[in-house]
Every structure is written in structure tokens, then in C-alpha cells.
Design an enzyme around this catalytic site. Structure first.
Site, short mmCIF file in Angstrom:
data_model
loop_
_atom_site.label_atom_id
_atom_site.label_comp_id
_atom_site.label_asym_id
_atom_site.label_seq_id
_atom_site.Cartn_x
_atom_site.Cartn_y
_atom_site.Cartn_z
N GLU A 43 0.85 -1.19 0.00
CA GLU A 43 0.00 0.00 0.00
C GLU A 43 0.89 1.24 0.00
O GLU A 43 1.95 1.27 0.64
CB GLU A 43 -0.88 0.00 1.26
CG GLU A 43 -1.87 1.16 1.32
CD GLU A 43 -2.66 1.16 2.62
OE1 GLU A 43 -3.81 1.63 2.60
OE2 GLU A 43 -2.13 0.70 3.65
N LYS A 114 -10.26 0.27 -1.82
CA LYS A 114 -10.27 -0.07 -0.39
C LYS A 114 -11.58 0.35 0.28
O LYS A 114 -12.00 1.50 0.18
CB LYS A 114 -9.08 0.61 0.29
CG LYS A 114 -8.90 0.25 1.76
CD LYS A 114 -7.67 1.00 2.31
CE LYS A 114 -7.42 0.69 3.77
NZ LYS A 114 -6.28 1.49 4.30
N CYS A 157 -4.64 -3.50 3.54
CA CYS A 157 -4.28 -3.06 4.88
C CYS A 157 -5.37 -3.23 5.95
O CYS A 157 -5.60 -4.34 6.43
CB CYS A 157 -3.80 -1.61 4.82
SG CYS A 157 -2.80 -1.11 6.25
#
Length: 271
Positions: A43, A114, A157
Site C-alpha cells: 500500500e 479499499k 491493509c
């Protein structure tokens, strides 16, 4: 699906796009020379700096990052994941935190925005408000079905703390899950490894977790320990705390073995 080598790249990205892309290219080259066919970048690999600075440069970052990924895939004949970079959202002043999977021809295979944004007051005194500049994705990640590399699922993440996303991927038949991250040093020391192992164990699949490490900017320090974990939860490779590459073999026979030994996905009561 065949057996093959995968690589989780570990970087210390900074607020300098060109410097980051040069670092990424060196590590992709290293992974390719070791025989990796599937490579993941972490990321924020192409830019990691203050949120306002990221917004100002977002369009240039997005364009140059996508062009870079296409070039790397073609040059090294890799399937490659750009694990998270800003892509402007039309009509807004925000970006999507975007993970992009490309094939060896540089063709887009999967794009995931995300979903879970990191809005947290960390006990070390740092405050993070990802939602101040990032728009949350509205769709669960889909699966890329590859005859050679297996069924690949994406996440980014903070997603790793939400097991329902990974169970969705398991329901779709996932074999390999990417978890590219920029985990904070404070939370990473206690939660990073155990969360990755849990996602691998409960879904009986491989987890490839590229990572940021070290001091990225100001007080922003990341945990490192890019990893590849097998379906039993065994750590096959760990990049430690310095920039580098974690490489391990992905074996369809191991997935089949673990799913025979522990057929928990077949025993679910509440689906």
C-alpha cells in the site's frame, strides 16, 4: 493451477513519486531474478506523505503509477499487484485507495477500491483520518480466476481486521489473498502477524502481504515484516524490517492437503 514462486515486496516509500518508483523497480527486478511469477507491491508504494500533498499530486501519481505497473508487468513478464495508490474520484475532492492487478501483458485483471478506511487514534499519540481524503469503495473485491496462478483475491491493509471480507472471498473459491499494507509500527507489533495468520487459517488459503517499513515521513513509522503465509498459518517468508523481498512457493497440493485435513469451510453452520 501450478506451483510457482510469489513475492511480497517491502519498501520504505516517501513523499517522492520518482524515488519510490525507482525503489520499486529495483525490488521487482530482484524478485524476477529469483523466479517470482506473482509479485505484490505494498500500500502507498508510489507515494507516502501528508494527505494534502497526496491530493495535490493525485492525478499525476495515478497516471504515472498505472503506466509504471504496466511497464513492469510487460518487461519482467509478471502478474503484478500495485497494492494501493490514489486515483482521483470524478466530481469530488477525494481519491480511491486503489489496488490494481495486471497480467504479464500489462492488461488489467482486477481493480479494487479499499472499503475499510483507517480512521483511528493510535495509542502512540498519532491520529489517522484516511477518510479525510479517501472515498471508501462500495463493492467487495471480486476474484480473478487464473488457470496457472489460482483464484486470487484482493484487499488492502485495514481490511485485514474485517474477516467478513475474506469469508466473502473464500465463498468465491479464493486460493491466494493479497493484503498489501502500510501498517503502523505501534499496531503492527501486536496485530500484523496474528491477523494475517488468522485470515490464512480460517479460509485455508495462502496470504501474500507486501508491506511498508521504517520511517516514511514526519512521525509516520511502519511495521515492515512483509510475509507469505500458507493455508495452515505457517510463515513461509518474512522480509524483516528493511526494504527487500519475501519469496515463497505457492503450491496447489498444499491447499488441497490442508482443506482435506481441516475441512472447516464445509462445516459452516451460519453462512
Amino acid at each position: 493451477m501450478k506451483s510457482y514462486l510469489a513475492a511480497a515486496i517491502q519498501m520504505t516509500s516517501v513523499p517522492d513519486l520518482e524515488k519510490n518508483l525507482a525503489q520499486a523497480e529495483e525490488l521487482i527486478d530482484l524478485a524476477a531474478r529469483q523466479g517470482a511469477e506473482l509479485v505484490g507491491l505494498p500500500e502507498n508504494f508510489s507515494f507516502m506523505g501528508e494527505e494534502k500533498e497526496k491530493l495535490v499530486q493525485a492525478e499525476a501519481i495515478a497516471q504515472k503509477t498505472e503506466a509504471f505497473l504496466k511497464t513492469m508487468a510487460q518487461r519482467y513478464q509478471l502478474t503484478i499487484l500495485g497494492g494501493g495508490f490514489p486515483v482521483p474520484v470524478a466530481g469530488t475532492d477525494k481519491v480511491y485507495n486503489t489496488a490494481l492487478l495486471l497480467d504479464p501483458n500489462g492488461q488489467e485483471l482486477q481493480r479494487y477500491h479499499k472499503v475499510h478506511l483507517f480512521d483511528v487514534n493510535v495509542p502512540d499519540g498519532n491520529t489517522y483520518r484516511e477518510s479525510s481524503t479517501v472515498m471508501a469503495g462500495q463493492e467487495l473485491p471480486s476474484i480473478y480466476h487464473s488457470q496457472t496462478l489460482g483464484n486470487i483475491g484482493l484487499s488492502v491493509c485495514y481490511d485485514v481486521r474485517f474477516p467478513e471480507l475474506y469469508r466473502h472471498l473464500a465463498d468465491k473459491g479464493v486460493d491466494v489473498i493479497f493484503v498489501p499494507a502500510a501498517f503502523t509500527a505501534f499496531t503492527g507489533k501486536d496485530h500484523w502477524q496474528v491477523l494475517l495468520q488468522a485470515r490464512a487459517i480460517e479460509n485455508t488459503c495462502y496470504v501474500i502481504a507486501p508491506a511498508q517499513t521504517g520511517l516514511n515521513y514526519a512521525r509516520r513509522q511502519t511495521h515492515g515484516h512483509a510475509m507469505i503465509i500458507d493455508p495452515w498459518g505457517a510463515i513461509l517468508a518474512d522480509a524483516g524490517e528493511k526494504p527487500g523481498v519475501a519469496i515463497a512457493e505457492i503450491k496447489p497440493s498444499r491447499i488441497e492437503q490442508v482443506r482435506r485435513q481441516m475441512p472447516s469451510l464445509q462445516h459452516r453452520v451460519f453462512a
